[in-house]
Design a protein around this motif. Structure first.
Motif, PDB file in Angstrom:
ATOM      1  N   LEU A 415       0.841  -1.207   0.000  1.00  0.00           N
ATOM      2  CA  LEU A 415       0.000   0.000   0.000  1.00  0.00           C
ATOM      3  C   LEU A 415       0.877   1.259   0.000  1.00  0.00           C
ATOM      4  CD1 LEU A 415      -3.045   0.960   0.488  1.00  0.00           C
ATOM      5  CD2 LEU A 415      -2.428   1.123   2.887  1.00  0.00           C
ATOM      6  N   GLU A 416       1.911   1.254   0.805  1.00  0.00           N
ATOM      7  CA  GLU A 416       2.759   2.437   0.933  1.00  0.00           C
ATOM      8  C   GLU A 416       3.617   2.635  -0.327  1.00  0.00           C
ATOM      9  OE1 GLU A 416       2.690   4.991   2.515  1.00  0.00           O
ATOM     10  OE2 GLU A 416       4.684   5.847   2.715  1.00  0.00           O
ATOM     11  N   VAL A 417       4.064   1.545  -0.918  1.00  0.00           N
ATOM     12  CA  VAL A 417       4.803   1.684  -2.183  1.00  0.00           C
ATOM     13  C   VAL A 417       3.902   2.354  -3.223  1.00  0.00           C
ATOM     14  CG1 VAL A 417       5.768   0.382  -4.139  1.00  0.00           C
ATOM     15  CG2 VAL A 417       6.419  -0.214  -1.797  1.00  0.00           C
ATOM     16  N   ALA A 418       2.640   1.931  -3.249  1.00  0.00           N
ATOM     17  CA  ALA A 418       1.696   2.509  -4.220  1.00  0.00           C
ATOM     18  C   ALA A 418       1.501   4.003  -3.936  1.00  0.00           C
ATOM     19  CB  ALA A 418       0.361   1.774  -4.138  1.00  0.00           C
ATOM     20  N   ARG A 419       1.351   4.354  -2.673  1.00  0.00           N
ATOM     21  CA  ARG A 419       1.110   5.769  -2.325  1.00  0.00           C
ATOM     22  C   ARG A 419       2.307   6.639  -2.700  1.00  0.00           C
ATOM     23  NH1 ARG A 419       2.127   9.666   0.900  1.00  0.00           N
ATOM     24  NH2 ARG A 419       3.715   8.472   2.006  1.00  0.00           N
ATOM     25  N   VAL A 420       3.499   6.152  -2.345  1.00  0.00           N
ATOM     26  CA  VAL A 420       4.696   6.954  -2.621  1.00  0.00           C
ATOM     27  C   VAL A 420       4.905   7.078  -4.132  1.00  0.00           C
ATOM     28  CG1 VAL A 420       7.200   7.057  -2.331  1.00  0.00           C
ATOM     29  CG2 VAL A 420       5.752   6.433  -0.398  1.00  0.00           C
ATOM     30  N   ALA A 421       4.645   5.997  -4.843  1.00  0.00           N
ATOM     31  CA  ALA A 421       4.786   6.059  -6.312  1.00  0.00           C
ATOM     32  C   ALA A 421       3.819   7.102  -6.873  1.00  0.00           C
ATOM     33  CB  ALA A 421       4.505   4.685  -6.914  1.00  0.00           C
ATOM     34  N   ASN A 422       2.612   7.128  -6.353  1.00  0.00           N
ATOM     35  CA  ASN A 422       1.618   8.103  -6.804  1.00  0.00           C
ATOM     36  C   ASN A 422       2.103   9.530  -6.509  1.00  0.00           C
ATOM     37  OD1 ASN A 422      -0.736   9.368  -7.639  1.00  0.00           O
ATOM     38  ND2 ASN A 422      -2.057   8.437  -6.096  1.00  0.00           N
ATOM     39  N   ALA A 423       2.573   9.738  -5.276  1.00  0.00           N
ATOM     40  CA  ALA A 423       3.040  11.079  -4.870  1.00  0.00           C
ATOM     41  C   ALA A 423       4.229  11.510  -5.730  1.00  0.00           C
ATOM     42  CB  ALA A 423       3.426  11.060  -3.394  1.00  0.00           C
ATOM     43  N   ASP A 424       5.172  10.598  -5.952  1.00  0.00           N
ATOM     44  CA  ASP A 424       6.374  10.938  -6.731  1.00  0.00           C
ATOM     45  C   ASP A 424       6.017  11.244  -8.190  1.00  0.00           C
ATOM     46  OD1 ASP A 424       7.830  10.596  -4.458  1.00  0.00           O
ATOM     47  OD2 ASP A 424       8.747   8.677  -5.044  1.00  0.00           O
ATOM     48  N   ALA A 425       5.119  10.428  -8.743  1.00  0.00           N
ATOM     49  CA  ALA A 425       4.720  10.664 -10.139  1.00  0.00           C
ATOM     50  C   ALA A 425       4.050  12.039 -10.259  1.00  0.00           C
ATOM     51  CB  ALA A 425       3.781   9.564 -10.609  1.00  0.00           C
ATOM     52  N   LEU A 426       3.211  12.369  -9.315  1.00  0.00           N
ATOM     53  CA  LEU A 426       2.517  13.665  -9.367  1.00  0.00           C
ATOM     54  C   LEU A 426       3.520  14.812  -9.270  1.00  0.00           C
ATOM     55  CD1 LEU A 426      -0.554  12.927  -7.025  1.00  0.00           C
ATOM     56  CD2 LEU A 426      -0.665  13.401  -9.474  1.00  0.00           C
ATOM     57  N   VAL A 427       4.429  14.728  -8.317  1.00  0.00           N
ATOM     58  CA  VAL A 427       5.336  15.860  -8.106  1.00  0.00           C
ATOM     59  C   VAL A 427       6.341  15.976  -9.252  1.00  0.00           C
ATOM     60  CG1 VAL A 427       7.187  14.820  -6.687  1.00  0.00           C
ATOM     61  CG2 VAL A 427       6.438  17.194  -6.266  1.00  0.00           C
ATOM     62  N   SER A 428       6.626  14.865  -9.902  1.00  0.00           N
ATOM     63  CA  SER A 428       7.573  14.928 -11.028  1.00  0.00           C
ATOM     64  C   SER A 428       7.003  15.778 -12.163  1.00  0.00           C
ATOM     65  CB  SER A 428       7.909  13.525 -11.529  1.00  0.00           C
ATOM     66  OG  SER A 428       6.770  13.002 -12.195  1.00  0.00           O
ATOM     67  N   ASP A 429       5.705  15.996 -12.147  1.00  0.00           N
ATOM     68  CA  ASP A 429       5.079  16.855 -13.157  1.00  0.00           C
ATOM     69  C   ASP A 429       4.501  18.115 -12.478  1.00  0.00           C
ATOM     70  OD1 ASP A 429       4.277  17.458 -15.799  1.00  0.00           O
ATOM     71  OD2 ASP A 429       2.247  16.684 -15.395  1.00  0.00           O
ATOM     72  N   ASP A 430       5.152  18.533 -11.398  1.00  0.00           N
ATOM     73  CA  ASP A 430       4.750  19.747 -10.664  1.00  0.00           C
ATOM     74  C   ASP A 430       3.294  19.715 -10.216  1.00  0.00           C
ATOM     75  OD1 ASP A 430       7.285  20.688 -11.210  1.00  0.00           O
ATOM     76  OD2 ASP A 430       6.627  21.624 -13.088  1.00  0.00           O
ATOM     77  N   ARG A 431       2.840  18.563  -9.810  1.00  0.00           N
ATOM     78  CA  ARG A 431       1.461  18.455  -9.311  1.00  0.00           C
ATOM     79  C   ARG A 431       1.527  18.373  -7.792  1.00  0.00           C
ATOM     80  NH1 ARG A 431      -2.165  17.502 -13.504  1.00  0.00           N
ATOM     81  NH2 ARG A 431      -1.045  17.581 -15.485  1.00  0.00           N
ATOM     82  N   PHE A 432       0.912  19.375  -7.179  1.00  0.00           N
ATOM     83  CA  PHE A 432       1.064  19.572  -5.737  1.00  0.00           C
ATOM     84  C   PHE A 432       0.430  18.425  -4.955  1.00  0.00           C
ATOM     85  CE2 PHE A 432       1.016  24.561  -5.927  1.00  0.00           C
ATOM     86  CZ  PHE A 432       2.024  24.524  -6.883  1.00  0.00           C
ATOM     87  N   ASN A 433       1.155  17.954  -3.950  1.00  0.00           N
ATOM     88  CA  ASN A 433       0.557  16.989  -3.023  1.00  0.00           C
ATOM     89  C   ASN A 433       1.240  17.069  -1.667  1.00  0.00           C
ATOM     90  OD1 ASN A 433       2.572  14.461  -2.912  1.00  0.00           O
ATOM     91  ND2 ASN A 433       2.507  15.181  -5.038  1.00  0.00           N
ATOM     92  N   ALA A 434       0.592  16.521  -0.673  1.00  0.00           N
ATOM     93  CA  ALA A 434       1.126  16.517   0.696  1.00  0.00           C
ATOM     94  C   ALA A 434       0.542  15.310   1.426  1.00  0.00           C
ATOM     95  CB  ALA A 434       0.728  17.810   1.423  1.00  0.00           C
ATOM     96  N   THR A 435       1.098  15.031   2.597  1.00  0.00           N
ATOM     97  CA  THR A 435       0.665  13.819   3.311  1.00  0.00           C
ATOM     98  C   THR A 435       0.493  14.093   4.809  1.00  0.00           C
ATOM     99  OG1 THR A 435       1.926  12.478   1.740  1.00  0.00           O
ATOM    100  CG2 THR A 435       1.262  11.386   3.781  1.00  0.00           C
ATOM    101  N   PHE A 436      -0.632  13.640   5.345  1.00  0.00           N
ATOM    102  CA  PHE A 436      -0.772  13.554   6.806  1.00  0.00           C
ATOM    103  C   PHE A 436      -0.448  12.120   7.189  1.00  0.00           C
ATOM    104  CE2 PHE A 436      -4.284  16.779   5.971  1.00  0.00           C
ATOM    105  CZ  PHE A 436      -3.536  17.868   6.410  1.00  0.00           C
ATOM    106  N   VAL A 437       0.411  11.957   8.179  1.00  0.00           N
ATOM    107  CA  VAL A 437       0.771  10.607   8.607  1.00  0.00           C
ATOM    108  C   VAL A 437       0.149  10.331   9.968  1.00  0.00           C
ATOM    109  CG1 VAL A 437       2.662   9.026   9.139  1.00  0.00           C
ATOM    110  CG2 VAL A 437       2.967  10.787   7.379  1.00  0.00           C
ATOM    111  N   MET A 438      -0.698   9.314  10.009  1.00  0.00           N
ATOM    112  CA  MET A 438      -1.268   8.854  11.287  1.00  0.00           C
ATOM    113  C   MET A 438      -0.455   7.638  11.719  1.00  0.00           C
ATOM    114  SD  MET A 438      -5.315   8.788  10.312  1.00  0.00           S
ATOM    115  CE  MET A 438      -5.965   8.448  11.944  1.00  0.00           C
ATOM    116  N   PRO A 439       0.146   7.687  12.885  1.00  0.00           N
ATOM    117  CA  PRO A 439       0.936   6.520  13.298  1.00  0.00           C
ATOM    118  C   PRO A 439       0.123   5.225  13.332  1.00  0.00           C
ATOM    119  CG  PRO A 439       1.470   8.404  14.659  1.00  0.00           C
ATOM    120  CD  PRO A 439       0.297   8.818  13.821  1.00  0.00           C
TER     121      PRO A 439
END
Ligand code: PA5
Length: 491
Positions: A415-439
């Motif tokens: 699940l986390e690999v998928a999320r990070v891949a999504n975030a990285d792909a978005l930011v690589s094209d200047d698409r803004f994103n951020a993350t709240f982390v709940m322990p």
């Protein structure tokens, strides 16, 4: 103020990671610095709200000044809206249901439903109503109604409850199937809530003695002339009541008896939930924007919207049981910030459009748009770090190399690999994103997250100079609907 950080992490481990929203080609340090004056004023306004409940220009529906008190709710103290007695009353109610009541139906809509669903989902998950009473620790099954005026679902709910009652009778477990109807309405007369309540109440009442029906009302506690219809009914019928306190708008009511009653119905940790909100409130008292998660979240999203045109926010938790949190946030953001005029009455048409998404599900539905569509979005992820139950993918088909490759991973790792891949792909094209982390996905960290979001819209209201606590726009359809209903029923 210079900043080399890209996250704020609280002592609890809760974190706001904003590297993909801040920096070159994103919201810059210079953008934040240029807003310094407004940020200071916003912080002073929030401090004032916390100390006195006063918010500049905020008026109630009837045009009179009204306090804003949601920031008091995490603090349980004598004289506060949540006080030791009110919490004890909720816990007493909780115990009174245990091993006695078979099912609760919670009626409500908007602010009288969305937060309740969040608490239910995080505590109970999807299969609560399929569990045995002992697996539910003696707490009842719980159903929601009134969050739409849907004839078929209402009929289905009644049929289902009656079928359960008959089943119980056949098994000779007891004479009665006991159902508690919890009717939540601040105004006490909302069409959706009250129409479905009346239908279900009457249908179940007719089945006495097979079904024993109890009613609990959650409404404005005002007495006499200004008592709500629901309060008057409760007094007439002798139904127990809980309060929707003055100064608490529906979308902020999850921390009040409105939300906590659902927590009580299913045995959720009320103290932990409020403690999370309280600790988040403490973390948001600093005037340093880079240390205050609610303020920084508001500032970055406000600039992203106003300067960079990113005026859609996709709240995308990577957790099925947080989907309703995204739905709760839709109301919070839409009703708080979608405003025609600023506080001086100038037309501003402010607002950011909220969208619900769930990872990984919506990577197979919405991500195409997030990645290739208009650059008008901020994707706000929510990550859960540690899962209570976290299966390892077994090597069941060793000859299928693609499947074998992923074996030995925990589901949470995939699940986390998928999320990070999504975030990285978005930011690589200047698409803004951020993350709240709940322990972890528990009451405490949920309290932190929801309170951060609530306080954040209060900050953004200040930055945008709009009243984040009214909702005049919803009156327009209500003015049309009332007379039409009356005409239709010929009364
Ligand atoms: O935020 C709000 O004020 C609305 O969503 C209300 O909660 C919703 O309309 C239900 O109102 P009531 O609690 O009065 O039944």
């Amino acid at each position: 103020m210079t900043n080399n950080q890209s996250s704020i992490t609280l002592k609890s481990g809760f974190s706001f990671e904003y590297a993909n929203l801040y920096g070159a080609k994103r919201v810059t340090e210079g953008d934040v610095a240029a807003l310094a004056g407004k940020i200071t004023e916003a912080h002073q306004a929030i401090e004032q709200m916390r100390a006195t409940g006063e918010v500049r220009g905020h008026l109630s529906k009837d045009g009179t000044p009204e306090k804003v008190l949601f920031s008091e709710l995490p603090y349980v103290a004598a004289g506060n809206l949540n006080c030791p007695e009110s919490i004890a009353k909720l816990k007493g109610f909780s115990q009174s249901l245990q091993n006695r009541v078979d099912a609760v139906v919670s009626f409500g809509i908007g602010g009288s439903y969305l937060g309740n669903k969040v608490l239910f989902d995080v505590h109970c998950g999807e299969f609560w109503n399929y569990k045995t009473q002992s697996e539910r620790n003696g707490y009842p099954k719980l159903y929601f109604s009134g969050n739409n005026i849907d004839a078929r679902r209402t009929a289905d709910l009644i049929e289902h409850l009656l079928a359960e009652a008959r089943l119980k009778a056949v098994h000779g477990q007891s004479d009665f199937y006991t159902v508690t109807l919890v009717v939540i309405s601040k105004s006490g007369a909302t069409l959706d809530t009250m129409s479905t309540f009346m239908v279900v109440y009457e249908a179940l009442r007719r089945q006495s003695p097979l079904v024993e029906v109890e009613v609990v009302a959650v409404t404005d506690p005002a007495e006499g002339e200004s008592a709500t219809l629901l309060k008057k009914l409760a007094d007439e019928q002798g139904w127990p009541t809980f309060r929707v306190p003055d100064g608490i708008g529906g979308r902020f009511s999850i921390f009040s008896e409105v939300g906590l009653i659902t927590a009580a119905c299913v045995g959720m940790d009320i103290d932990g939930f409020l403690a999370g909100a309280r600790d988040m409130d403490a973390a948001c008292q600093t005037a340093d924007v880079y240390e205050n998660p609610a303020m920084l979240n508001a500032v970055l999203k406000f600039i992203a919207s106003e300067k960079y045109g990113r005026d859609i926010e996709v709240l995308m938790p990577y957790a099925d049981y947080l989907k309703s949190t995204a739905e709760w946030y839709v109301q919070l953001l839409a009703e708080s910030l979608g405003k025609r005029t600023d506080r001086e009455g100038h037309e501003v048409f402010y607002g950011r459009t909220p969208i619900v998404a769930v990872g990984t599900t919506d990577m197979h539905a919405q991500t195409q748009l997030h990645q290739d569509g208009k650059k008008n979005k901020v994707v706000q992820f929510v990550k859960v770090s540690q899962w209570e139950k976290d299966a390892v993918i077994p090597d069941v088909f060793p000859t299928a190399s693609k499947l074998s490759e992923i074996s030995s991973l925990h589901l949470s790792q995939a699940l986390e690999v998928a999320r990070v891949a999504n975030a990285d792909a978005l930011v690589s094209d200047d698409r803004f994103n951020a993350t709240f982390v709940m322990p972890q996905l528990n009451a405490y960290h949920l309290g932190e997250l929801l309170y951060l979001l609530a306080l954040s819209v209060a900050y953004e209201g200040e930055l945008a100079n709009v009243d984040a606590f009214d909702q005049p726009g919803v009156e327009a359809y209500k003015r049309l609907m009332g007379p039409r209903l009356k005409e239709l029923s010929n009364k």
